[in-house]
Design a protein around this motif. Sequence first.
Motif, mmCIF file in Angstrom:
data_model
loop_
_atom_site.group_PDB
_atom_site.id
_atom_site.type_symbol
_atom_site.label_atom_id
_atom_site.label_comp_id
_atom_site.label_asym_id
_atom_site.label_seq_id
_atom_site.Cartn_x
_atom_site.Cartn_y
_atom_site.Cartn_z
ATOM 1 N N ASP A 242 -23.518 -2.480 -10.743
ATOM 2 C CA ASP A 242 -23.677 -1.046 -10.988
ATOM 3 C C ASP A 242 -22.735 -0.542 -12.077
ATOM 4 O O ASP A 242 -23.098 0.324 -12.873
ATOM 5 N N TRP A 243 -21.519 -1.077 -12.087
ATOM 6 C CA TRP A 243 -20.529 -0.569 -13.033
ATOM 7 C C TRP A 243 -20.970 -0.798 -14.477
ATOM 8 O O TRP A 243 -20.635 -0.003 -15.365
ATOM 9 N N LEU A 244 -21.744 -1.850 -14.709
ATOM 10 C CA LEU A 244 -22.242 -2.106 -16.061
ATOM 11 C C LEU A 244 -23.187 -0.990 -16.499
ATOM 12 O O LEU A 244 -23.075 -0.459 -17.608
ATOM 13 N N GLY A 245 -24.125 -0.625 -15.622
ATOM 14 C CA GLY A 245 -25.048 0.449 -15.945
ATOM 15 C C GLY A 245 -24.367 1.798 -16.045
ATOM 16 O O GLY A 245 -24.693 2.607 -16.915
ATOM 17 N N VAL A 246 -23.393 2.040 -15.145
ATOM 18 C CA VAL A 246 -22.663 3.308 -15.167
ATOM 19 C C VAL A 246 -21.891 3.464 -16.473
ATOM 20 O O VAL A 246 -21.945 4.515 -17.131
ATOM 21 N N CYS A 247 -21.169 2.423 -16.857
ATOM 22 C CA CYS A 247 -20.375 2.478 -18.098
ATOM 23 C C CYS A 247 -21.268 2.682 -19.316
ATOM 24 O O CYS A 247 -20.947 3.461 -20.220
ATOM 25 N N GLU A 248 -22.393 1.973 -19.330
ATOM 26 C CA GLU A 248 -23.307 2.100 -20.467
ATOM 27 C C GLU A 248 -23.858 3.513 -20.573
ATOM 28 O O GLU A 248 -23.942 4.092 -21.659
ATOM 29 N N ALA A 249 -24.225 4.088 -19.419
ATOM 30 C CA ALA A 249 -24.787 5.439 -19.423
ATOM 31 C C ALA A 249 -23.754 6.475 -19.848
ATOM 32 O O ALA A 249 -24.044 7.364 -20.661
ATOM 33 N N ILE A 250 -22.533 6.360 -19.317
ATOM 34 C CA ILE A 250 -21.482 7.322 -19.647
ATOM 35 C C ILE A 250 -21.062 7.185 -21.110
ATOM 36 O O ILE A 250 -20.933 8.182 -21.834
ATOM 37 N N THR B 23 -19.654 9.943 -3.404
ATOM 38 C CA THR B 23 -18.694 9.075 -2.741
ATOM 39 C C THR B 23 -19.331 7.800 -2.189
ATOM 40 O O THR B 23 -18.715 7.050 -1.462
ATOM 41 N N GLY B 24 -20.594 7.583 -2.543
ATOM 42 C CA GLY B 24 -21.323 6.428 -2.023
ATOM 43 C C GLY B 24 -21.049 5.152 -2.785
ATOM 44 O O GLY B 24 -20.140 5.081 -3.633
ATOM 45 N N GLY B 25 -21.861 4.132 -2.505
ATOM 46 C CA GLY B 25 -21.674 2.832 -3.127
ATOM 47 C C GLY B 25 -21.787 2.844 -4.631
ATOM 48 O O GLY B 25 -21.025 2.183 -5.338
ATOM 49 N N THR B 26 -22.738 3.609 -5.169
ATOM 50 C CA THR B 26 -22.897 3.679 -6.625
ATOM 51 C C THR B 26 -21.739 4.420 -7.270
ATOM 52 O O THR B 26 -21.239 4.024 -8.321
ATOM 53 N N ALA B 27 -21.300 5.511 -6.643
ATOM 54 C CA ALA B 27 -20.174 6.288 -7.183
ATOM 55 C C ALA B 27 -18.901 5.439 -7.214
ATOM 56 O O ALA B 27 -18.081 5.579 -8.125
ATOM 57 N N ARG B 28 -18.727 4.554 -6.256
ATOM 58 C CA ARG B 28 -17.541 3.699 -6.224
ATOM 59 C C ARG B 28 -17.493 2.788 -7.450
ATOM 60 O O ARG B 28 -16.419 2.431 -7.936
ATOM 61 N N ALA B 29 -18.660 2.425 -7.958
ATOM 62 C CA ALA B 29 -18.710 1.549 -9.134
ATOM 63 C C ALA B 29 -18.212 2.242 -10.387
ATOM 64 O O ALA B 29 -17.777 1.598 -11.338
ATOM 65 N N ALA B 30 -18.276 3.568 -10.374
ATOM 66 C CA ALA B 30 -17.831 4.321 -11.547
ATOM 67 C C ALA B 30 -16.311 4.428 -11.591
ATOM 68 O O ALA B 30 -15.741 4.734 -12.617
ATOM 69 N N LEU C 123 -17.008 13.005 -15.359
ATOM 70 C CA LEU C 123 -16.861 13.413 -13.964
ATOM 71 C C LEU C 123 -17.915 12.695 -13.124
ATOM 72 O O LEU C 123 -19.103 12.751 -13.423
ATOM 73 N N VAL C 124 -17.465 12.004 -12.102
ATOM 74 C CA VAL C 124 -18.373 11.318 -11.184
ATOM 75 C C VAL C 124 -18.501 12.140 -9.916
ATOM 76 O O VAL C 124 -17.505 12.427 -9.253
#
Length: 212
Positions: A153-161, A205-212, A201-202
């Motif tokens: 997830d962190w890969l997709g989150v970082c790319e999007a941000i 508090t769920g699993g996806t948010a933790r990846a950010a 800003l994230v």
Amino acid sequence: RMLMMFGSVAVVCLGSGGSLVFFFFALVGLSTTAGLSMAATPTKKEFFILIEKDFGSRSPAMHNAAFEALGLPHRYGVLELPKAGLEDLASPASAALRARFRDEAFGGASVTIPHKQTVTPFLDDLTDAAERIGAVNTVIPSKDGTLLGDNTDWLGVCEAIDGALERKETSKDDDQDDDHVSQGSSSSSSGKKKKKKKKALVVGTGGTARAA
């Protein structure tokens, strides 16, 4: 459909959903870990997305299209299990998940909300990313039968941000350049600009948010 190549791994992308590519790459691309060789995979494997309620996930369509494009016999489906059931390790839902994970035909799984944290007790080991994040979105079976939990997830989150902030900075720079030109002082914008720290800003508090 668009066919993408990752070394010896091909991925068919349906629509936008970039994070789906990471799922397929992790599930099938890590052939040395999962024991799934692209060159020789005669045995049909079953993959699925672990979800509480199917909201119309595009994962099955994307993965099955990729398997077909690669000439692989595998199938990707949906496994719906209640979160409350998985929180009780002695429940019928937990027993059903363990049975699917330990089935010889199991090839791997994607994990989505609300199971990214509750699935951890069912696994034998975690990658560094999954351990540090505290959530899992990919389950990979090893040759010896152990289950590895990973988090992409962190890969997709970082790319999007990064993409969103880059577009914002580009738009701001273009507006400033237009102002300089209109004022007859475009020379000041030709110098090297100092990069600013990026912030995001994230919310969650769920699993996806933790990846950010």
